[in-house]
Every structure is written in C-alpha cells, then in structure tokens.
Write a protein that holds these residues in place. Structure first.
Motif, mmCIF file in Angstrom:
data_model
loop_
_atom_site.group_PDB
_atom_site.id
_atom_site.type_symbol
_atom_site.label_atom_id
_atom_site.label_comp_id
_atom_site.label_asym_id
_atom_site.label_seq_id
_atom_site.Cartn_x
_atom_site.Cartn_y
_atom_site.Cartn_z
ATOM 1 N N ALA A 203 36.269 37.753 -36.353
ATOM 2 C CA ALA A 203 35.217 39.133 -36.210
ATOM 3 C C ALA A 203 36.016 40.123 -36.490
ATOM 4 O O ALA A 203 37.198 40.582 -35.817
ATOM 5 N N LEU A 204 35.876 41.419 -37.238
ATOM 6 C CA LEU A 204 36.263 42.566 -37.526
ATOM 7 C C LEU A 204 35.311 43.351 -37.303
ATOM 8 O O LEU A 204 34.199 43.408 -38.030
ATOM 9 N N ARG A 205 35.341 44.310 -36.194
ATOM 10 C CA ARG A 205 34.579 45.286 -35.838
ATOM 11 C C ARG A 205 33.229 44.967 -35.168
ATOM 12 O O ARG A 205 32.664 45.615 -34.166
ATOM 13 N N ASN A 206 32.606 43.906 -36.015
ATOM 14 C CA ASN A 206 31.238 43.763 -35.347
ATOM 15 C C ASN A 206 30.716 42.162 -35.917
ATOM 16 O O ASN A 206 31.541 41.626 -36.632
ATOM 17 N N MET A 207 29.684 41.781 -35.556
ATOM 18 C CA MET A 207 29.154 40.525 -35.832
ATOM 19 C C MET A 207 27.806 40.515 -35.985
ATOM 20 O O MET A 207 26.892 41.578 -35.155
ATOM 21 N N THR A 208 27.329 39.735 -36.737
ATOM 22 C CA THR A 208 25.564 39.569 -36.643
ATOM 23 C C THR A 208 25.383 37.917 -36.359
ATOM 24 O O THR A 208 25.983 36.886 -37.060
ATOM 25 N N VAL A 209 24.595 37.550 -35.494
ATOM 26 C CA VAL A 209 24.431 36.234 -34.986
ATOM 27 C C VAL A 209 22.656 35.917 -35.132
ATOM 28 O O VAL A 209 21.990 36.789 -34.836
ATOM 29 N N THR A 210 22.439 35.143 -36.186
ATOM 30 C CA THR A 210 20.874 34.594 -36.218
ATOM 31 C C THR A 210 20.558 33.395 -35.064
ATOM 32 O O THR A 210 21.235 32.741 -34.942
ATOM 33 N N LEU A 211 19.534 33.866 -34.296
ATOM 34 C CA LEU A 211 18.944 32.995 -33.181
ATOM 35 C C LEU A 211 17.585 32.456 -33.373
ATOM 36 O O LEU A 211 16.780 33.355 -33.819
ATOM 37 N N PRO A 212 17.292 31.337 -33.186
ATOM 38 C CA PRO A 212 15.860 30.783 -32.891
ATOM 39 C C PRO A 212 15.072 31.482 -31.918
ATOM 40 O O PRO A 212 15.790 32.208 -30.981
ATOM 41 N N PRO A 213 13.801 31.338 -31.892
ATOM 42 C CA PRO A 213 13.009 31.931 -30.843
ATOM 43 C C PRO A 213 13.589 31.421 -29.454
ATOM 44 O O PRO A 213 13.949 30.245 -29.446
ATOM 45 N N HIS A 214 13.885 32.499 -28.235
ATOM 46 C CA HIS A 214 14.260 32.051 -27.269
ATOM 47 C C HIS A 214 15.574 31.236 -27.222
ATOM 48 O O HIS A 214 16.185 30.612 -26.207
ATOM 49 N N GLY A 215 16.186 31.453 -28.262
ATOM 50 C CA GLY A 215 17.823 30.757 -28.275
ATOM 51 C C GLY A 215 18.922 31.498 -27.941
ATOM 52 O O GLY A 215 18.840 32.775 -27.436
ATOM 53 N N VAL A 216 20.163 31.088 -27.847
ATOM 54 C CA VAL A 216 21.193 31.662 -27.292
ATOM 55 C C VAL A 216 22.376 31.258 -28.093
ATOM 56 O O VAL A 216 22.840 30.474 -28.636
ATOM 57 N N ALA A 217 23.173 32.401 -27.951
ATOM 58 C CA ALA A 217 24.712 32.144 -28.546
ATOM 59 C C ALA A 217 25.672 32.362 -27.335
ATOM 60 O O ALA A 217 25.513 33.564 -26.740
ATOM 61 N N ALA A 218 26.728 31.583 -27.206
ATOM 62 C CA ALA A 218 27.786 31.771 -26.280
ATOM 63 C C ALA A 218 28.859 31.415 -27.019
ATOM 64 O O ALA A 218 29.509 30.502 -27.714
ATOM 65 N N LEU A 219 29.613 32.748 -27.020
ATOM 66 C CA LEU A 219 30.788 32.685 -27.999
ATOM 67 C C LEU A 219 32.100 33.400 -27.062
ATOM 68 O O LEU A 219 31.980 34.014 -25.982
ATOM 69 N N LEU A 220 32.999 32.773 -27.480
ATOM 70 C CA LEU A 220 34.475 33.191 -26.528
ATOM 71 C C LEU A 220 35.297 33.914 -27.999
ATOM 72 O O LEU A 220 35.756 33.380 -28.753
ATOM 73 N N LEU A 221 35.739 35.309 -27.514
ATOM 74 C CA LEU A 221 36.567 35.703 -28.685
ATOM 75 C C LEU A 221 37.908 36.030 -28.113
ATOM 76 O O LEU A 221 38.039 36.177 -26.687
ATOM 77 N N ASN A 222 38.932 35.729 -28.919
ATOM 78 C CA ASN A 222 40.351 36.013 -28.312
ATOM 79 C C ASN A 222 41.085 36.640 -29.295
ATOM 80 O O ASN A 222 40.642 36.631 -30.517
#
Length: 434
Positions: free
Chosen positions: A386-405
């Motif tokens: 990821a450079l500068r920003n991100m967009t994640v598409t999620l379903p209703p009441h969904g979650v993204a769990a991301l680990l960035l290094n």
C-alpha cells in the motif's frame, strides 16, 4: 482523615492483588451461562469441554472453563460454607475440576458481592474469605464476581468499589498462604459506575455493559461504548465486553442469528480490543465455521501479544462525525500497534456493502513516506503493498483485519509530497497545496 486512610489502604491492597503473576493477557476460555443458564450438570459440561478439545480450541489457547451461576444449593451448610449441588455434581466439585484439569483446562467459578447471586444462590458478602477458601479447595483459580442483591448502604457503608475491595482483600490474603494458587479476579459490574476508571486497582478485567445478545444491534451497541474507552485496556487490565456469541447459543437462550460476516466482526473486535474471549455458545452442537472463526491464529496472536497490551483505538468514526455516540453506527476505522506490525480494523456498520477508504498515516503507528506490505488476517494472504492510502470493500456488517509492515521508502519525488496536504510546507515556509 480516617476515611482517607481507609481508602488509601484499600487502594494499596487492590494494587497488590494485581501483582500475583496472572491476568497479564486477556483470558481465553468458555463460560457456561449463555448456553445453559441453570440447566446443566457435570456430564453435559464435561461434554462441552471435550468439544472444545476436539475442535482444536484448547490448543488455540482457550484453556479456562468457567462455571457460572447455579452450581450450589440455595442454602449454606451448617458451618456457613457454600455446598455444591449434589444432583448436578454427584461426584463432588473436586471430581469435576479434576476432570477439567485432566483435559487440560484451568477451572473458573462465579460468585457475587451481595447476599445472593443474580440467580438467587448464596452470594459472598460477609463470607469472602470463607468462600475463596472453598473455591480454592474445590480446585478453582479464576473468579467472576457479580454485583446483585447488595446489602443496604447502612450495612456496607461502601459503594461498589468498597464492596469489591472485600474480595480483593481475601484474594490477597489467600495469596500469602504457602503453596496457594493465585486467583484471578474478573469484576462483573455492568459498566454503570465506569469500572474502566477504577477496577484495575482490584482485578484483571471488568464488564463494561449489560449482558450480550446474539444479534448485530447488540454487538454494534457494545462496540459503540468501546469506541470511547478502548484506551483503558493494557496488560493486567481488560475491558470485558461479555461473552463471544459465535455459533449456536444452545438451549438456554434463543438461537443466534449472526451472519458469518457479523460473527467475524464480533470476534475480531473483541480480540483486537483485548477483551477476555470467553465462548458463550454450544460447541458440542455447532458447525465447522464456528471453530474456523474462534480458532483464527492470526487474530488470536493480536489478542495474546506478549509485548503490546494496548487495545486498538478509533482513528475515524465513518458514518458519523468523530466522537459521535451512536449505538447503531459505532466507530468504523481502528488502528493500533502489535509485535507483528501495525493493526487496522475496518468495520462496515452499514446494512449495505461499502467501499472504505483511508490514508495510512491516519494511524499514529504508520510512518509517512514509506510503503507498507499488507497482510489479510482473515484470508491469511499477503496482498501486495500500500502506498499512501487504501480502499477495502466490505459486505454489510463485515470486517477487515489487516497487518501492515514497513516495506521501504516510497518512490523518490512522489507527488503529492504529503499524504495529508494540510500544513505541508516547502523549506522556505510556503505551504504546499494538493
């Protein structure tokens, strides 16, 4: 002056009770209440414990089996001791905890700071030392301590804090005995008197609201409350958002109706916010998805991080202006540090799919001018950089769990020069305008 001295001594005792070597990390295990309430016996509980083993959850860290209310007779024995219900535990309580320990569990039990427990069984007010010795003799080392049927003010001359100090004192006294097993104290105060402010002086976790229900609206309301107090969690100090309602809820409560995406959001939020993870569903009669969610090693390692005790915190609310109290649409953008990278949790609080955009440097833990690798803790995949920003598409009441290094510096002379253009300046002091 005397009142101040008494309060100071209570404070000292409470702090000391935390230094007994346990409770550093959020507790993982099982609680009997939401599945069985009072309708259980040793046989069905040991079957539930066996299901935890067979499903791989004991190996994943769920090593405490918590016996909640209704395990005793309605009246104390002749000597004032609590008496285990002989119909529920025909071989005795020691035999029950011995069987749990043979499977690999620690044993937890429930009591109350009033005359009776919430279900009307003997509470521990006035019997704190005696009851703790009974629990220890039975083989328990974890105590969930509730707040029902409290005595009149003229009797206690204490508020809720002072009534809990009595059991904290008993735990401290017990710890001084040679060969004693330290007790972990979990306060079940429901949040009406802001336990996240004072309860860490006495115990290792504290409830922050009412009893959970297996519906999305209840989860959203709890996460909303957590949005304002998440920073109060750390080592030996955990906001408790009540039990995990992932899977079937058993015979004691109506069937849960969480979708798979909602269950993932529920588990992710509880784990990343460093709540105790005590399963409150029927694992003996459930589907494999339940074990898949509860056994997610990537999520659990954030909960059980040995080096970082802080919970994640919101950096943007999303559906509302920041710091808006809304039980339907809580904070949606969260971040925090870990031993494994910078954690992001994105929560779609809407009833429809959503594209969720954020700048990386909205997180306090991200360095500007760097590229970051992205690991998805639900798909268990490396997802590029990821450079500068991100967009994640999620379903209703969904979650993204991301680990960035950190994956190195961003390209030289990359424009715009600042990801957040406000206050971005050339060396001569001229503001850079995006």
């Amino acid at each position: 002056m005397l009142a101040s001295v008494i309060f100071y001594l209570a404070f000292v005792v409470g702090v000391t009770s935390l230094n007994n070597g346990i409770g550093k990390l959020p507790k993982l295990g099982y609680n009997t209440w939401n599945v069985y309430q009072c309708d259980y016996n040793a046989t069905v509980l040991l079957a539930q414990a066996q299901a935890i083993v067979d499903g791989g959850l004991l190996k994943a860290g769920y090593d405490t089996f918590m016996l909640d209310d209704c395990y005793s007779l309605r009246k104390r024995g002749d000597g004032g001791s609590i008496v285990a219900d002989p119909e529920k535990f025909p071989d005795g309580m020691k035999s029950f905890t011995k069987s749990l320990k043979a499977l690999g569990f620690n044993a937890g039990i429930y009591s109350d700071a009033g005359y009776e427990t919430c279900a009307g069984f003997p509470g521990s007010y006035g019997h704190e030392v005696q009851d703790l010795e009974t629990f220890s003799d039975w083989g328990f080392s974890y105590l969930k301590y509730d707040n029902c049927y409290i005595p009149f003010d003229q009797v206690t001359q204490e508020n809720v804090y002072g009534r809990y100090v009595r059991m904290a004192d008993a735990i401290e006294s017990h710890a001084q005995q040679p060969g004693s097993t330290p007790f972990q104290l979990a306060l079940c105060e429901w949040g009406w008197q802001q336990p996240w402010v004072w309860a860490r002086r006495l115990g290792q976790s504290w409830r922050v609201g009412g009893d959970i229900r297996p519906v999305w609206s209840a989860l959203a309301s709890i996460i909303n409350s957590a949005s304002f107090i998440s920073s109060s969690s750390d080592f030996y100090a955990h906001n408790d958002f009540d039990m995990l309602e992932v899977g079937n809820t058993g015979t004691g409560t109506p069937p849960g109706n969480l979708t798979f995406d909602e269950a993932k959001s529920h588990f992710t939020a509880w784990a990343f916010l460093k709540s105790p993870l005590l399963i409150g569903t029927d694992l003996a009669n459930t589907i494999s998805d339940t074990f898949e969610i509860l056994g997610n090693k990537d999520i659990l390692k954030i909960s059980q991080d040995p080096n970082v005790g802080e919970a994640i915190v919101p950096f943007r609310w999303g559906a509302n202006e920041d710091w808006t109290f809304d039980p339907v649409h809580p904070a949606a953008y969260w971040t925090g540090n870990s031993s494994y990278g910078v954690v992001f949790m994105l929560l779609n609080t809407l009833d429809e799919p959503q594209n969720m955009f954020f700048n990386l440097t909205e997180s306090w833990a991200i360095r500007a001018g760097r590229v970051y690798s992205v690991y998805d803790m639900w798909s268990h995949t490396e997802n590029g950089t990821a450079l500068r920003n991100m967009t994640v598409t999620l379903p209703p009441h969904g979650v993204a769990a991301l680990l960035l290094n950190d994956a190195g510096p961003e390209p030289e002379n990359y424009e715009p020069y600042c990801a957040g253009y406000w206050q971005c300046s050339y060396p001569n002091g001229t503001y850079y305008s995006n």
